[in-house]
Motif scaffolding. Structure first.
Motif, PDB file in Angstrom:
ATOM      1  N   ALA A  55       0.832  -1.204   0.000  1.00 50.20           N
ATOM      2  CA  ALA A  55       0.000   0.000   0.000  1.00 50.20           C
ATOM      3  C   ALA A  55       0.866   1.253   0.000  1.00 50.20           C
ATOM      4  O   ALA A  55       0.557   2.232  -0.687  1.00 50.20           O
ATOM      5  CB  ALA A  55      -0.936  -0.007   1.213  1.00 50.20           C
ATOM      6  N   THR A  59       0.838   3.966  -2.949  1.00 48.33           N
ATOM      7  CA  THR A  59       0.541   5.365  -2.645  1.00 48.33           C
ATOM      8  C   THR A  59       1.643   6.277  -3.156  1.00 48.33           C
ATOM      9  O   THR A  59       1.361   7.352  -3.716  1.00 48.33           O
ATOM     10  CB  THR A  59       0.363   5.543  -1.125  1.00 48.33           C
ATOM     11  OG1 THR A  59      -0.713   4.706  -0.691  1.00 48.33           O
ATOM     12  CG2 THR A  59       0.060   6.989  -0.771  1.00 48.33           C
ATOM     13  N   THR A  63       1.035   9.150  -6.002  1.00 45.29           N
ATOM     14  CA  THR A  63       1.422  10.532  -5.718  1.00 45.29           C
ATOM     15  C   THR A  63       2.374  11.053  -6.780  1.00 45.29           C
ATOM     16  O   THR A  63       2.237  12.192  -7.250  1.00 45.29           O
ATOM     17  CB  THR A  63       2.071  10.611  -4.321  1.00 45.29           C
ATOM     18  OG1 THR A  63       1.147  10.123  -3.350  1.00 45.29           O
ATOM     19  CG2 THR A  63       2.462  12.035  -3.979  1.00 45.29           C
TER      20      THR A  63
END
Length: 79
Positions: A55, A59, A63
């Protein structure tokens, strides 16, 4: 929503059966730490930590892609 609850209940039942069947303790050594845990708990912790690592990587990538998209929207001729 009902389908999600049913799937969650089935998954919980499978996890509970797994924990009950693998309740014996094992010795675990990691980076100098020595623990004695249930095999099921050790495997579940490893799976949770692996999921958190994935995760975090996902992420970070999302981003990064969002920053690239914002930069390209502001200055489309930069490429």
């Amino acid at each position: 929503m009902r389908t999600g609850l049913i799937i969650g209940a089935v998954a919980l039942a499978v996890v509970m059966i797994f924990i009950i069947q693998n309740a014996h303790a094992v010795n675990i050594s990691f980076l100098g730490a020595h623990l004695r845990l249930s095999l099921a708990v050790a495997l579940l912790l490893a799976a949770i930590l692996g999921a958190l690592a994935m995760a975090a990587a996902g992420t970070a990538r999302i981003t990064q892609l969002r920053r690239i998209m914002r930069r390209n929207r502001r200055d489309p001729q930069a490429d």
